[in-house]
Write a protein that holds these residues in place. Structure first.
Motif, PDB file in Angstrom:
ATOM      1  N   TYR A 193       0.833  -1.227  -0.019  1.00 54.22           N
ATOM      2  CA  TYR A 193       0.040  -0.041   0.060  1.00 54.22           C
ATOM      3  C   TYR A 193       0.894   1.121   0.058  1.00 54.22           C
ATOM      4  O   TYR A 193       1.906   1.374   0.722  1.00 54.22           O
ATOM      5  N   ARG A 194       0.684   2.374  -0.754  1.00 57.57           N
ATOM      6  CA  ARG A 194       1.125   3.630  -0.865  1.00 57.57           C
ATOM      7  C   ARG A 194       0.416   4.847  -0.358  1.00 57.57           C
ATOM      8  O   ARG A 194      -0.789   4.724  -1.043  1.00 57.57           O
ATOM      9  N   ARG A 214      -2.916   4.441  -3.614  1.00 61.49           N
ATOM     10  CA  ARG A 214      -2.198   3.338  -4.474  1.00 61.49           C
ATOM     11  C   ARG A 214      -2.056   1.936  -3.727  1.00 61.49           C
ATOM     12  O   ARG A 214      -1.419   2.203  -2.781  1.00 61.49           O
ATOM     13  N   ARG A 215      -2.392   0.791  -4.122  1.00 60.35           N
ATOM     14  CA  ARG A 215      -2.178  -0.186  -3.421  1.00 60.35           C
ATOM     15  C   ARG A 215      -2.475  -1.194  -4.388  1.00 60.35           C
ATOM     16  O   ARG A 215      -3.234  -1.273  -5.387  1.00 60.35           O
ATOM     17  N   ARG A 216      -1.707  -2.539  -4.179  1.00 63.36           N
ATOM     18  CA  ARG A 216      -2.152  -3.816  -5.016  1.00 63.36           C
ATOM     19  C   ARG A 216      -1.708  -4.815  -4.383  1.00 63.36           C
ATOM     20  O   ARG A 216      -0.712  -5.157  -3.479  1.00 63.36           O
ATOM     21  N   ASP A 273       5.670   3.484  -7.879  1.00 65.49           N
ATOM     22  CA  ASP A 273       3.991   3.998  -8.177  1.00 65.49           C
ATOM     23  C   ASP A 273       3.277   2.619  -8.020  1.00 65.49           C
ATOM     24  O   ASP A 273       2.131   2.494  -8.130  1.00 65.49           O
ATOM     25  N   ASN A 275       3.059   0.417 -10.220  1.00 63.46           N
ATOM     26  CA  ASN A 275       2.222   0.072 -11.429  1.00 63.46           C
ATOM     27  C   ASN A 275       2.602  -1.385 -11.876  1.00 63.46           C
ATOM     28  O   ASN A 275       2.009  -1.905 -12.668  1.00 63.46           O
TER      29      ASN A 275
END
Length: 536
Positions: A193-194, A214-216, A273, A275
């Motif tokens: 998580y960012r 931003r999270r993944r 990021d 991405n």
């Protein structure tokens, strides 16, 4: 995390029953992602939540207590919100008395007023999605909590503990977590998580996705596997620029040994990021039983990964830990050869215990890298028993530190940082100015029983590889058995220190705060996360 066999599992059930929370329905499955042996070796929050839906499996001596707690929750569904907190203030806003443990911490370089801490937060048992990884943000150096919450689910998979928090040089804040179905343990994944200080200070808190824009999922386990014990690091790495490295353990079911599992250390690199991320990269190549990966991007931009290979555990013989390292050059995702850091025959073994405490503990090496004479010097620290009674009872563990100037090919003779008594859970951090801070728990101030706990902070000279001073930073010894929910069964598998320009932020576990638990009875001590700010 490898650990005790049954009691830690049952207490998560007690929490849920006490709160009157119904567990989510289990998914229909044909294959469990963890064998019974592997489940006992996973991180404690994993084990807790795996048994939430199965309270009948609780040990017989605790079942009556659980029934009483259920009745209590049924008659008092809304806990009192008033808390009593004499003395030190915790880094959370918990007013119902559920535990927080396994502390991580980071802060912005050059501005340590902006602090992010992480915990296993048992208030997650109240969360409808069963998220469990707590985040706690302070904008005044830890004097107060500006905002807090639980990391939100990713692709519908709740956050599940093992918190890790890091900041890059631009003060982008990253949080790492296990993510898994709390009943079935599958799907299993690693989440990153960012966010940033301004967002965390102004967002709604709780599980709001806007707190972590931003999270993944950076890695998703295949069926029959479970991903565990992640660690992350953010920084600049050669031509790759700013990146985030993630290392973790991969448990796989197998019939090849009595424990029913094998394990491997894997790594993933993502752009800052988030991405783009690589596929999982195998790190440990030849050992069937491994755990405790750690990763650092050094000042030279190289990536340093350490872990422990465990000899003897799968075979049921005395355990030896072999600490290992691999290094990838700046900008690269290709790691060099495997080197042995140290062979530790007196490691605190999985399934073992300290001689005067009941909580789960095992030797967990950590690494850090500083620039020394124009070259990167990598440090590895760990805890080890002076004597191991019956191969499982650890007496008088010490803190060891070794270093290498040739990317792990050769290592110095380990130095001892601790000053007597029982010492465990070492954590190390460079301060951005070439100095090292190291902290650990110690029981040496309880001279009779070696049970009560303090935190010590050492200033380490990176040229000498030795402590130049050791200070006790807790004013009063903590009683780790005092929590009414967990008792003395679990305080986390680690805690963390973050150093910046001569100041150390130490995020640790203690039972100093008294709260009427679940709004009932008298204010009594219970488990919280505390932050200490000290020069070193």
């Amino acid at each position: 995390m490898h650990g005790r066999r049954s009691l830690p599992l049952s207490l998560g059930v007690a929490c849920l029953v006490a709160l009157g929370v119904a567990p989510p329905a289990a998914m229909s499955r044909t294959q469990q992602p963890l064998s019974p042996g592997a489940l006992q070796h996973a991180s404690q929050p994993v084990a807790v939540r795996a048994w939430i839906a199965r309270p009948s499996a609780a040990p017989a001596p605790l079942q009556q207590r659980f029934r009483q707690l259920r009745a209590l929750a049924g008659s008092h569904p809304s806990p009192a919100r008033e808390a009593v907190a004499p003395g030190a203030a915790p880094l959370n806003h918990d007013e119902i008395g559920l535990p927080q443990n396994e502390e991580s911490v980071t802060a912005c370089r050059g501005d340590t007023r902006r602090v992010l801490g992480g915990t296993n937060d048992y208030r997650g048992l109240l969360d409808p999605q069963q998220n469990f990884t707590g985040w706690h943000y302070s904008s005044d150096g830890g004097a107060s909590v500006a905002n807090e919450g639980l990391l939100p689910a990713l692709d519908g998979i709740p956050s599940g503990g093992d918190p890790v928090d890091v900041a890059d040089k631009a003060c982008q804040l990253f949080a790492g977590s296990l993510n898994y179905d709390p009943v079935d343990l599958f799907p299993s994944a690693i989440g990153v998580y960012r966010s940033d200080p301004e967002t965390l200070a102004s967002c709604p808190g709780g599980t709001a996705g806007s707190c972590w824009p931003r999270r993944r999922i950076v890695a998703r386990a295949p069926e029959g596997h479970f991903y565990d014990k992640e660690w992350i690091y953010a920084g600049s790495s050669g031509d790759a620029g700013n990146v985030v490295w993630v290392v973790f353990s991969d448990f796989k079911n197998t019939d090849a040994n009595p424990a029913g599992f094998t394990a491997q250390i894997l790594a993933v690199r993502c752009t800052a990021d988030l991405n783009r991320c690589t596929r999982p990269i195998p790190i440990s190549l030849n050992d069937p039983d491994v755990q405790f990966g750690d990763v650092t991007i050094g000042p030279d931009g190289s990536t340093y990964v350490t872990w422990s290979a465990i000899q003897g555990e799968l075979e049921g013989t005395p355990q030896t830990f072999v600490h290992k390292i691999r290094v990838a050059p700046p900008g690269s995702t290709t790691f060099g050869p495997e080197h042995v850091v140290a062979v530790e025959p007196n490691a605190i073994p999985f399934g073992g215990a300290l001689h005067a405490n009941d909580f789960r503990v095992a030797t967990y090496p950590k690494n850090e890298v500083v620039q020394n004479g124009g070259l990167p010097r990598v440090f590895v620290t760990w805890d080890a028993c002076e004597f191991r009674l019956m191969d499982r009872v650890c007496e008088e563990p010490v803190i060891k530190l070794t270093h290498s100037d040739d990317s792990g090919a050769t290592w110095s003779e380990p130095s001892l940082l601790s000053r007597g008594g029982d010492n465990y859970f070492p954590t190390i951090s460079q301060d951005g100015a070439g100095r090292l801070a190291e902290a650990w728990y110690t029981n040496r101030y309880d001279r009779t029983f070696h049970n009560r706990q303090d935190v010590e902070l050492a200033s380490v000279d990176p040229q000498l590889g030795a402590a130049t001073g050791v200070a006790r930073i807790t004013r009063e010894s903590n009683e780790p058995e005092a929590d009414p929910t967990l008792g003395g069964l679990f305080i986390g598998d680690y805690f963390e220190v973050f150093a910046d320009r001569g100041t150390a932020l130490t995020h640790f576990n203690a039972n100093y705060r008294s709260v009427p638990v679940l709004g009932e009875g008298l204010p009594i001590p219970q488990q919280d996360n505390f932050l200490s700010r000290d020069p070193f």
